[in-house]
Design a protein around this motif. Structure first.
Motif, PDB file in Angstrom:
ATOM      1  N   HIS A   1      -7.709   1.871   0.183  1.00 44.61           N
ATOM      2  CA  HIS A   1      -7.173   0.711   0.653  1.00 44.61           C
ATOM      3  C   HIS A   1      -7.743  -0.455   1.479  1.00 44.61           C
ATOM      4  O   HIS A   1      -8.752  -0.052   1.869  1.00 44.61           O
ATOM      5  CB  HIS A   1      -5.921   1.138   1.752  1.00 44.61           C
TER       6      HIS A   1
ATOM      7  N   THR B   1       1.552   9.593  -5.809  1.00 41.69           N
ATOM      8  CA  THR B   1       1.393  10.766  -4.974  1.00 41.69           C
ATOM      9  C   THR B   1       1.711  11.953  -5.845  1.00 41.69           C
ATOM     10  O   THR B   1       1.174  13.012  -5.925  1.00 41.69           O
ATOM     11  CB  THR B   1       1.931  10.854  -3.793  1.00 41.69           C
TER      12      THR B   1
ATOM     13  N   THR C   1     -13.256  11.524   3.094  1.00 44.58           N
ATOM     14  CA  THR C   1     -11.729  11.006   3.184  1.00 44.58           C
ATOM     15  C   THR C   1     -11.693  10.621   4.481  1.00 44.58           C
ATOM     16  O   THR C   1     -12.349  11.056   5.423  1.00 44.58           O
ATOM     17  CB  THR C   1     -10.736  12.078   2.783  1.00 44.58           C
TER      18      THR C   1
ATOM     19  N   ALA D   1      -4.431  10.662   4.330  1.00 47.08           N
ATOM     20  CA  ALA D   1      -5.692  11.512   4.180  1.00 47.08           C
ATOM     21  C   ALA D   1      -5.343  13.186   4.765  1.00 47.08           C
ATOM     22  O   ALA D   1      -5.809  14.111   4.180  1.00 47.08           O
ATOM     23  CB  ALA D   1      -6.841  10.906   4.842  1.00 47.08           C
TER      24      ALA D   1
ATOM     25  N   SER E   1      -3.378   4.958   5.907  1.00 49.54           N
ATOM     26  CA  SER E   1      -4.517   5.823   5.162  1.00 49.54           C
ATOM     27  C   SER E   1      -4.900   7.095   6.007  1.00 49.54           C
ATOM     28  O   SER E   1      -5.050   8.153   5.313  1.00 49.54           O
ATOM     29  CB  SER E   1      -5.800   4.850   5.014  1.00 49.54           C
TER      30      SER E   1
ATOM     31  N   LEU F   1      -7.205   7.357  -3.221  1.00 53.07           N
ATOM     32  CA  LEU F   1      -6.459   5.936  -2.636  1.00 53.07           C
ATOM     33  C   LEU F   1      -7.578   5.199  -1.977  1.00 53.07           C
ATOM     34  O   LEU F   1      -8.306   5.673  -1.049  1.00 53.07           O
ATOM     35  CB  LEU F   1      -5.231   6.259  -1.883  1.00 53.07           C
TER      36      LEU F   1
ATOM     37  N   CYS G   1       0.839  -1.193  -0.109  1.00 55.97           N
ATOM     38  CA  CYS G   1       0.001  -0.056   0.087  1.00 55.97           C
ATOM     39  C   CYS G   1       0.825   1.157  -0.024  1.00 55.97           C
ATOM     40  O   CYS G   1       0.654   2.138  -0.559  1.00 55.97           O
ATOM     41  CB  CYS G   1      -1.009  -0.128   1.236  1.00 55.97           C
TER      42      CYS G   1
ATOM     43  N   SER H   1      -8.028   9.560   0.858  1.00 57.95           N
ATOM     44  CA  SER H   1      -7.839   8.388   1.121  1.00 57.95           C
ATOM     45  C   SER H   1      -8.710   7.638   2.241  1.00 57.95           C
ATOM     46  O   SER H   1      -8.892   8.042   3.515  1.00 57.95           O
ATOM     47  CB  SER H   1      -6.230   8.197   1.901  1.00 57.95           C
TER      48      SER H   1
ATOM     49  N   SER I   1       0.812   3.818  -3.226  1.00 61.76           N
ATOM     50  CA  SER I   1       0.407   5.236  -2.670  1.00 61.76           C
ATOM     51  C   SER I   1       1.298   6.235  -2.966  1.00 61.76           C
ATOM     52  O   SER I   1       1.221   7.328  -3.583  1.00 61.76           O
ATOM     53  CB  SER I   1      -0.132   5.244  -1.384  1.00 61.76           C
TER      54      SER I   1
END
Length: 304
Positions: free
Chosen positions: A148, A135, A242, A179, A175, A146, A127, A189, A131
């Motif tokens: 997850h 980005t 998010t 975020a 995550s 994103l 992950c 995220s 990610s």
């Protein structure tokens, strides 16, 4: 027009199971899809181009756009190639769905360092790798999503899955921080904990109290039920969503709370160990989580 019309979405572990269903639905909703899957076995062994190529071919046959990618998300360069394939094939990247995973289920005292590392590498490091690769593109274009995949094994706990549980709860922390850090660039995220029968959940043992019933319930939950929420979270319709944790159980969508204080107890002058035993713990005890709690205790009912 679909909810993802004009978007480019990369889905990891998309050759089979939940990932395949997400890739197919994202394509149906108008996205160009990078279908990532190295085609490994359930414990990460071997490799086969068939699953990724098949899913990508099915998307193209249905009139959609897809590119197969066979890289391992555990390899930073491999994860970067997923994003690069999206940009080279379709001109941009709008969302990454981090679904890839393996299992090395072992009861704690039998879990090896290798079992631990392999699962952490694919889930948590995977992950991070995908990610991180996406980005810079998200930052430059001022948008990105994103999604997850976590698990109730991490959120609640499970037997014989210390490696998997640690990775999946780690993904939640990852995550949340993404975020917070990336919101200024329009990046979202979120996490999904799926309840679905798949190649991975098929490894759940059916022995032990209530295990057979739990497996039977899980077998009734199709992987296709997870895909709509993932597709939504990739879309502009989710622009205000998010830093959240969701679960899907057949036709039920669940919003999870984050850890919050349940009860506090203060004592002027502080505590001795004996006072904690005599005063604090008896006060806390009514609010203790049960020591043997697994997801079946939190979700004891059949979903609709």
């Amino acid at each position: 027009m679909g909810i993802l019309e004009g978007k480019v979405v990369a889905v990891t572990g998309a050759g089979r199971g939940i990932g395949r269903e997400i890739a197919l639905l994202c394509a149906k909703e108008g996205a160009s899809v990078v279908v990532n899957d190295p085609g490994v076995g359930g414990e990460g062994e071997g490799g086969d181009s068939g699953p990724a190529e098949t899913t990508a071919g099915d998307i193209r046959e249905a009139g959609g756009k897809a590119q197969a990618n066979l890289a391992s998300v555990a390899d930073p360069a491999g994860a970067a190639s997923i994003v690069e394939d999206a940009v080279q094939a379709f001109g941009r990247i709008d969302a990454v769905v981090n679904n890839a995973g393996i299992l090395r289920d072992r009861i704690w005292h039998k879990m090896s360092h290798e079992d631990w590392q392999a699962v952490i590498d694919v889930h948590l490091h995977g992950c991070f790798n995908t990610s991180k690769a996406a980005t810079p593109y998200f930052k430059e274009q001022g948008s990105g999503a994103l999604v997850h995949f976590t698990s109730t094994s991490g959120l609640i706990g499970n037997i014989g899955q210390a490696n998997y549980s640690a990775a999946k709860l780690g993904i939640v922390g990852l995550s949340q921080s993404i975020a917070l850090d990336a919101s200024r660039y329009g990046v979202r995220s979120n996490c999904i904990a799926p309840f679905a029968w798949s190649r991975m959940t098929a490894s759940i043992p059916t022995s032990g109290e209530g295990a057979e019933e739990r497996v039977k319930r899980l077998q009734s939950m199709g992987a296709e039920k997870i895909a709509p929420l993932a597709a939504y979270l990739c879309s502009d319709a989710a622009h205000a969503v998010t830093n959240q944790i969701f679960a899907v159980r057949r036709n039920e969508i669940v919003l999870f709370s984050k850890p919050r204080p349940v009860r506090s107890f203060a004592k002027d002058g502080g505590w001795t160990p004996q006072e904690i035993a005599d005063i604090a713990m008896p006060a806390f005890e009514p609010d203790f989580a049960r020591g043997d709690e697994v997801s079946a205790h939190v979700f004891p009912y059949d979903p609709i």
